[in-house]
Design a protein around this motif. Sequence first.
Motif, PDB file in Angstrom:
ATOM      1  N   LYS A 209      23.189   5.785 -21.741  1.00 30.21           N
ATOM      2  CA  LYS A 209      22.073   5.519 -20.109  1.00 30.21           C
ATOM      3  C   LYS A 209      22.250   3.440 -19.976  1.00 30.21           C
ATOM      4  O   LYS A 209      22.141   3.732 -18.838  1.00 30.21           O
ATOM      5  CB  LYS A 209      21.076   6.184 -19.237  1.00 30.21           C
ATOM      6  CG  LYS A 209      21.635   8.121 -19.202  1.00 30.21           C
ATOM      7  CD  LYS A 209      20.273   8.846 -19.223  1.00 30.21           C
ATOM      8  CE  LYS A 209      20.805   9.923 -19.009  1.00 30.21           C
ATOM      9  NZ  LYS A 209      19.178  10.779 -19.222  1.00 30.21           N
ATOM     10  N   VAL A 210      22.095   3.429 -21.130  1.00 31.77           N
ATOM     11  CA  VAL A 210      21.229   1.946 -21.016  1.00 31.77           C
ATOM     12  C   VAL A 210      22.572   1.110 -20.387  1.00 31.77           C
ATOM     13  O   VAL A 210      22.631   0.032 -19.663  1.00 31.77           O
ATOM     14  CB  VAL A 210      20.795   1.935 -22.755  1.00 31.77           C
ATOM     15  CG1 VAL A 210      20.726  -0.237 -22.487  1.00 31.77           C
ATOM     16  CG2 VAL A 210      19.625   1.993 -22.477  1.00 31.77           C
ATOM     17  N   LEU A 211      23.482   1.210 -21.226  1.00 33.00           N
ATOM     18  CA  LEU A 211      25.618   0.830 -21.325  1.00 33.00           C
ATOM     19  C   LEU A 211      24.824   1.378 -19.510  1.00 33.00           C
ATOM     20  O   LEU A 211      26.051  -0.259 -18.678  1.00 33.00           O
ATOM     21  CB  LEU A 211      26.201   1.464 -22.060  1.00 33.00           C
ATOM     22  CG  LEU A 211      26.360   1.276 -23.229  1.00 33.00           C
ATOM     23  CD1 LEU A 211      26.789   2.526 -24.045  1.00 33.00           C
ATOM     24  CD2 LEU A 211      25.388  -0.573 -23.994  1.00 33.00           C
ATOM     25  N   GLN A 212      25.620   2.048 -19.072  1.00 33.38           N
ATOM     26  CA  GLN A 212      25.860   3.025 -17.834  1.00 33.38           C
ATOM     27  C   GLN A 212      25.375   0.808 -16.874  1.00 33.38           C
ATOM     28  O   GLN A 212      25.339   0.567 -15.931  1.00 33.38           O
ATOM     29  CB  GLN A 212      25.529   3.739 -16.717  1.00 33.38           C
ATOM     30  CG  GLN A 212      26.297   4.821 -17.535  1.00 33.38           C
ATOM     31  CD  GLN A 212      26.150   6.563 -17.922  1.00 33.38           C
ATOM     32  OE1 GLN A 212      25.387   6.402 -17.711  1.00 33.38           O
ATOM     33  NE2 GLN A 212      27.401   6.863 -17.802  1.00 33.38           N
ATOM     34  N   GLN A 213      23.721   1.462 -16.601  1.00 32.08           N
ATOM     35  CA  GLN A 213      22.744   0.901 -16.191  1.00 32.08           C
ATOM     36  C   GLN A 213      23.068  -1.495 -16.239  1.00 32.08           C
ATOM     37  O   GLN A 213      23.617  -2.251 -15.367  1.00 32.08           O
ATOM     38  CB  GLN A 213      21.711   0.762 -16.718  1.00 32.08           C
ATOM     39  CG  GLN A 213      21.075   2.341 -16.167  1.00 32.08           C
ATOM     40  CD  GLN A 213      19.257   2.770 -16.059  1.00 32.08           C
ATOM     41  OE1 GLN A 213      18.902   1.470 -17.545  1.00 32.08           O
ATOM     42  NE2 GLN A 213      19.091   3.392 -15.767  1.00 32.08           N
ATOM     43  N   GLN A 214      23.217  -1.657 -17.020  1.00 32.32           N
ATOM     44  CA  GLN A 214      23.797  -3.268 -17.851  1.00 32.32           C
ATOM     45  C   GLN A 214      25.163  -3.713 -17.261  1.00 32.32           C
ATOM     46  O   GLN A 214      25.838  -4.054 -17.230  1.00 32.32           O
ATOM     47  CB  GLN A 214      23.771  -2.548 -19.517  1.00 32.32           C
ATOM     48  CG  GLN A 214      23.489  -4.468 -19.696  1.00 32.32           C
ATOM     49  CD  GLN A 214      22.199  -5.394 -19.278  1.00 32.32           C
ATOM     50  OE1 GLN A 214      21.592  -4.860 -19.272  1.00 32.32           O
ATOM     51  NE2 GLN A 214      22.655  -6.467 -18.900  1.00 32.32           N
ATOM     52  N   SER A 215      26.297  -2.916 -17.359  1.00 29.68           N
ATOM     53  CA  SER A 215      27.405  -2.843 -16.518  1.00 29.68           C
ATOM     54  C   SER A 215      28.081  -2.261 -15.400  1.00 29.68           C
ATOM     55  O   SER A 215      28.953  -2.533 -14.591  1.00 29.68           O
ATOM     56  CB  SER A 215      28.403  -1.801 -17.333  1.00 29.68           C
ATOM     57  OG  SER A 215      28.289  -0.681 -17.371  1.00 29.68           O
TER      58      SER A 215
END
Length: 813
Positions: A209-215
Amino acid sequence: MKRLNLAEWAIRHRQIIYFFIISIIIGGVFSYFRLGRSEDPNFTIREMVVAAAWPGATAEQITDQVTYPLERKLQDTKGLDYIKSFTHDGKTVIYVDLKDEVPASEVKQRWHDVRNAITDVWGDMPAGVIGPVINDRFDDVYGSIYALTGDDYSYEEKRKYAENIRRQLVLVPDVQQVKLLGVQEQMIYVEMDQNKLASFGLNPSDIYKVLQQQSAMMPAGTIHTNTRNVAIRVEGLLGTTAALENIPIHVGERSFHLGDVAKVTQTYTDPETSLMYFNGKPAIGIAVAMADGGNNLTLGKNLEAAVNRMKGDLPAGMEVSLVADQPKVVNNSIAEFTEALIEALIIVMAVSFLSLGLRSGMVLAMCVPVVVCASFLFMKWRGIDLHIVSLGSLIVSLGLLVDDAIIVIEMMQVKLEHGYSRMESAEGAYKACAAPMLAGTLITAAGFIPVGLAVGQVTEYTNSLFWVISSTLVLSWIASIFVSPVLGYQFIKLGKPNPIKVKVQEKAYSAFRKAVKCFIHYRKTAIVGVAGLFIFSLLTLPLVNREFFPPSVRPEIILDVNLPSGASIKDTKKVMSAVADSLYGDKRVSSFSTYIGDTAPRFILLFSPQAAEDDHGQMIIVAKDTTARDSLQKDVQRFLADSYPEVRAHTRFIQTGPLEEYPVMLRLRGPDAGKTAALAEEALALMKQNPHVTNASLDWPQQTPTVRLTINQDKVRELGIDNYAVSQDLYVKLSGYKVAESYQGDQLVPISFRLEGDNAARLGSLSSLPVYAGNGRYVPLGEFADISYQNETSTIWRRNIEPCITLRSDITG
């Protein structure tokens, strides 16, 4: 009222005839160089491909829930011939074939109707179904294929140069489409050790979820001033692996960077997909399709100039090689047929001069080019290109088109010998010969009407045979009526008779007259003898090989290799590499290209690509000549039979005429798949008993091993999870789950989360694999699921909504 004599009219208005002769010759020569060039005649492939995927579903589930609803809807397609489908490895491919009676001009409208039908039913598909992917340009021919190789360069480096070449080739005149082959998709893997996941109490979903938001690309707004608009750009998107490693992760009161608990690497998709090799070297293919109405020879020259220009921009060690060169093949094919046409023309001229004399031979020699040039004008008007059928038709008609001119010239010569004037000789020749010649011409042309007016792909392929021969014969009759009398009036004159020639002719005529009298006197015997010869010819007919199309003389060998169902692409790569090793240094081989997990694109119209499968490999071997091709085919078959007996290998040549993969193909279709499979096995056993049958096989069914998890519902509910959560957790850890994307130039690189280590090694320890149960807890899979191993049908072929098994074999002897 005196009846119009066209020969007399032509002679009295010979200036008009001369004008048309010159115009026809000039127009014919111009048309010849303007005619399209192709190896084979164009014909419409009335087939459309619809593909869909349902990850995680069995072949039976996809067939029942996805394939069948689509097939049922597509059955309403107007002009439908049949529907066949192929379901394998989580995907289904449906082939929609129209009847041959559907005019080529209406095919696009039919495909539009198919698209609408699929759109109507797609909303009823189960959740998780991906697609549809619709290909209504299944007949695009990529006649020019290049391979970009370089041992010291990565796939990505080669892809970048190949993409640059693609962009420039698209701009070449007559280019319809350019696509890349064998491209390996890049992937960023975030790999975590399962023990670290458990010790940290991490939920994988928290990380991605962190990766999705950051990308995610989000607009940050725009500031509007009095003079301009200023956009605000937020930096920090996931562009590199270093940026990923530095992403802070917060779990409860603990904070750390992703690189502290995970290994981040950028590599290629594992396992690999759709590999291409050229002469055993990893390659990126560049396939070029010609636009409709283009000239292959002109396109070949333009492509050669463009590629040679771009070679100078390539770094040292990177090479561009020709894999398929249809313009060259077309040029050689047309050159061979043109040479045969010229040779036939020379032979006809030589016989004419020897039999008719110098002046009469000159008249015939001038009539033939007029007819041939008029035929080129007709072909240009009808849109008939120069290819093996049209050129072959010209060669066939060459022996017939001189008949009418010879009859008129000889009749004029006979009339002159009887004391008639040149005008009277021409008039007499017309009166005596015009009607019989026309009747003979029309009867001969009528013999080709079934070829020209019948319906079907074969007829579409051979259609020009009727039009070229018929038009040439009719044009030759017109030339014999208008051109031959004018030229004969101008050139034919009586000279002093040659005593030797007169003596030979008298003996020949005398012998012929005696033979005719003999047959008339013994007419009953003659009739019985002719009838006996006819019956004898019918009895010997079974001894003649019956083939509608002659064997191909192209040097390519198409090798298809199928491993047992479920084999990995690594296993397929191993087998194909072994075949490539056996070909190194073989002087009979000109080049070879290998496609692993896929097939070659349609590099000629008579080649049909297959659906991509990991357990399938294909190799296109180009031999030095047909003799080398035949011996090489046997050696390749022997090598695979000896080295890999479990592999089903099939070799074939490029056919002349519409394609069939095997010479013997039988279909068994029925509503019950089990009974159909049992009958197919019995039929296969009978087929193998035939001494002329070799390499007999079935296209399905095949069994593949699977792992079955029987989940205890009470236990998973107590843990606070369900089947969906278990499946998702296993998928993330075993196969990898796409969680985000990285923007890198013109590439959108997926970011996938998975467990670290060898995936294959986990099969034996599956029961101990920890599954996330919430609240930082991990529970071994074996505590709430029973694990069993079973075989299941991995592939299902259907035809018209029923299971259909195809028996196929090669023949020998």
